[in-house]
Design an enzyme around this catalytic site. Structure first.
Site, short mmCIF file in Angstrom:
data_model
loop_
_atom_site.label_atom_id
_atom_site.label_comp_id
_atom_site.label_asym_id
_atom_site.label_seq_id
_atom_site.Cartn_x
_atom_site.Cartn_y
_atom_site.Cartn_z
N ARG A 64 0.96 -1.44 0.00
CA ARG A 64 0.00 0.10 0.42
C ARG A 64 0.56 1.15 -0.22
NH1 ARG A 64 -2.61 -3.27 3.55
NH2 ARG A 64 -4.34 -4.02 2.97
N SER A 101 -8.91 5.75 0.04
CA SER A 101 -7.70 5.77 -1.08
C SER A 101 -6.56 5.70 0.40
CB SER A 101 -7.57 7.68 -1.57
OG SER A 101 -8.16 7.64 -2.17
N HIS A 106 -4.39 0.71 8.89
CA HIS A 106 -4.01 -0.06 7.50
C HIS A 106 -2.74 -0.73 6.95
CE1 HIS A 106 -7.24 -1.92 4.70
NE2 HIS A 106 -6.57 -1.47 3.73
N1 LIG Z 1 -8.88 1.89 2.78
C1 LIG Z 1 -9.30 0.78 2.10
O1 LIG Z 1 -9.41 -0.38 3.40
C2 LIG Z 1 -8.82 0.61 0.81
C3 LIG Z 1 -9.82 -0.83 0.81
C4 LIG Z 1 -9.69 -1.04 -1.06
C5 LIG Z 1 -9.06 0.49 -1.90
N2 LIG Z 1 -8.88 1.07 -1.31
C6 LIG Z 1 -8.17 2.20 -2.18
O2 LIG Z 1 -8.72 2.86 -2.64
C7 LIG Z 1 -7.88 3.01 -3.58
C8 LIG Z 1 -9.24 2.52 -5.12
O3 LIG Z 1 -9.50 1.76 -5.26
P1 LIG Z 1 -10.35 1.40 -6.70
O4 LIG Z 1 -9.71 -0.23 -6.19
O5 LIG Z 1 -11.21 1.77 -6.63
O6 LIG Z 1 -9.31 1.52 -7.91
P2 LIG Z 1 -9.52 2.14 -9.26
O7 LIG Z 1 -8.17 2.09 -9.81
O8 LIG Z 1 -10.62 1.28 -9.65
O9 LIG Z 1 -10.33 3.42 -8.94
C9 LIG Z 1 -9.81 4.58 -8.86
C10 LIG Z 1 -10.69 5.65 -9.55
O10 LIG Z 1 -10.25 6.93 -9.14
C11 LIG Z 1 -10.08 8.44 -9.99
N3 LIG Z 1 -9.39 9.20 -10.40
C12 LIG Z 1 -7.59 8.65 -10.20
N4 LIG Z 1 -7.37 10.67 -9.89
C13 LIG Z 1 -8.21 10.95 -9.57
C14 LIG Z 1 -8.66 12.62 -9.57
N5 LIG Z 1 -7.81 13.03 -9.46
N6 LIG Z 1 -9.79 13.40 -9.52
C15 LIG Z 1 -11.06 11.91 -9.12
N7 LIG Z 1 -10.90 10.37 -9.77
C16 LIG Z 1 -9.97 10.06 -10.54
C17 LIG Z 1 -9.62 7.03 -11.68
O11 LIG Z 1 -10.35 7.79 -12.40
C18 LIG Z 1 -10.44 5.85 -11.53
O12 LIG Z 1 -11.37 5.39 -11.49
C19 LIG Z 1 -7.24 3.13 -4.21
O13 LIG Z 1 -5.86 3.90 -3.05
C20 LIG Z 1 -6.73 1.39 -3.15
O14 LIG Z 1 -5.77 0.97 -3.03
C21 LIG Z 1 -8.80 0.88 -0.09
#
Ligand SMILES: NC(=O)c1ccc[n+]([C@@H]2O[C@H](COP(=O)([O-])OP(=O)(O)OC[C@H]3O[C@@H](n4cnc5c(N)ncnc54)[C@H](O)[C@@H]3O)[C@@H](O)[C@H]2O)c1
Length: 308
Positions: free
Chosen positions: A88, A119, A175
């Site tokens: 991460r 994120s 996390h």
């Molecule tokens: N906290 C947790 O427990 C947890 C769990 C799962 C995923 N995550 C994190 O959540 C985030 C999203 O994961 P995901 O699987 O949905 O990824 P994903 O790639 O499917 O979606 C991310 C989205 O963000 C968009 N994006 C990028 N830059 C942007 C900006 N400046 N403005 C608006 N949108 C923007 C992208 O176009 C994409 O559609 C990742 O960083 C992931 O590591 C965290």
């Protein structure tokens, strides 16, 4: 007036969070992404599911922050997810830039909102959102502990072949590899876990929980987990919108609680209409307290790199 939740990032976690919210009829949803067409297409698809699900909320897909104006809650999932072999923390610099940009725009249009950050690396990203938003700590929370606890509960329920509704447990800390599952506080229908499973089995389940995200990344090959993460974020949304006063493990900014000062870390939080209404300082064993401090030290390391 129905409440309004905006979701920034219409990828896997964001779109699935939208799905849970509209299916539960919790709020009107605005789904925003930088990529043109994706939030519009997904929102339209969800809109067409509403008559089937008998849900009367509204959903809009957009690239324009003006559409998010006056949101009650904003979930931020924008960023890149992990690929196999990545930790991460490898996401730090890229997602820091994205988070800083997104939070600035979000608070311009929704100055009274409550932010739920998803994120990764989670604890450093929620600290970024806290610093950049200028909001008080009651209105900036991170989602991780509910997901980690969900993983822990699901593995125990499967092992014991009992209802997931019988499980009570909390996973605190950062996390990531430093998460702190509170085994001593884990019960199944009120029965301490140690009376039901051997130490070896509990240790194995704790390890699988720690590696829970990586196990899914390995299967998926592209992208990371999203059904459980989005469900966890929406549990926070529901607790706030319904003023439930629900105690959930969330990343909160500590000001001396648990002996930690000035960092976000996963702790038991009471969530209600005001957002974070109380940090519940449960008694930890000396090992758990030390593990929580190690977790905070790891978060501090990342925050120092990005200067938040
Ligand atoms: N906290 C947790 O427990 C947890 C769990 C799962 C995923 N995550 C994190 O959540 C985030 C999203 O994961 P995901 O699987 O949905 O990824 P994903 O790639 O499917 O979606 C991310 C989205 O963000 C968009 N994006 C990028 N830059 C942007 C900006 N400046 N403005 C608006 N949108 C923007 C992208 O176009 C994409 O559609 C990742 O960083 C992931 O590591 C965290």
């Amino acid at each position: 007036m129905r409440k309004k939740v905006s979701i920034i990032g219409a990828g896997n976690v964001g779109a699935t969070a939208a799905h849970w919210i509209v299916a539960k009829e919790l709020a009107n949803v605005v789904l925003l992404d930088v990529v043109e067409g994706v939030p519009q297409g997904k929102a339209l698809d969800l809109q067409q599911a509403l008559p089937i699900e008998r849900s009367d909320v509204k959903i809009l897909g957009t690239n324009d922050y003006a559409d998010t104006a006056n949101s009650d809650i904003v979930i931020i999932t924008a960023g890149i997810p992990r690929k196999p072999g990545m930790s991460r923390d490898d996401l730090l610099q890229t997602n820091f830039k994205i988070m800083s940009d997104v939070v600035g725009k979000v608070v311009t249009y929704s100055p009274e909102s409550i932010l739920i950050i998803v994120s990764n690396p989670l604890d450093a990203m929620v600290q970024t959102a806290y610093r950049k938003s200028g909001f008080n700590r009651e209105r900036v929370l991170g989602m991780a502990g509910i997901l980690d606890s969900g993983r822990f509960k699901s593995f125990i329920a499967a092992e014991l072949n009992v209802s997931v509704n019988n499980m009570s447990c909390m996973v605190l800390g950062g996390h990531g590899d430093t998460m702190v599952p509170l085994v001593g506080h884990t019960t199944v229908a009120g029965i301490p876990l140690a009376e039901l499973l051997s130490k070896e089995r509990i240790d194995a389940i704790v390890q699988r929980t720690r590696d829970g995200g990586a196990e899914i990344v390995k299967h998926l090959k592209t992208g990371s987990a999203f059904y459980a993460p989005s469900a966890a974020a929406v549990e926070m949304v529901e607790a706030i919108l319904k003023d439930k006063k629900k105690i959930l493990p969330c990343a909160a900014f500590l000001q001396g609680e648990f002996g930690i000062d000035g960092y976000y870390i996963g702790v038991p939080c009471k969530l209600g209409a005001a957002g974070l209404e109380e940090i519940v300082e449960i008694k930890l064993t000396p090992e758990e307290a030390a593990a929580l401090k190690r977790s905070a030290a790891a978060v501090k390391e990342l925050c120092d790199i990005i200067g938040v």
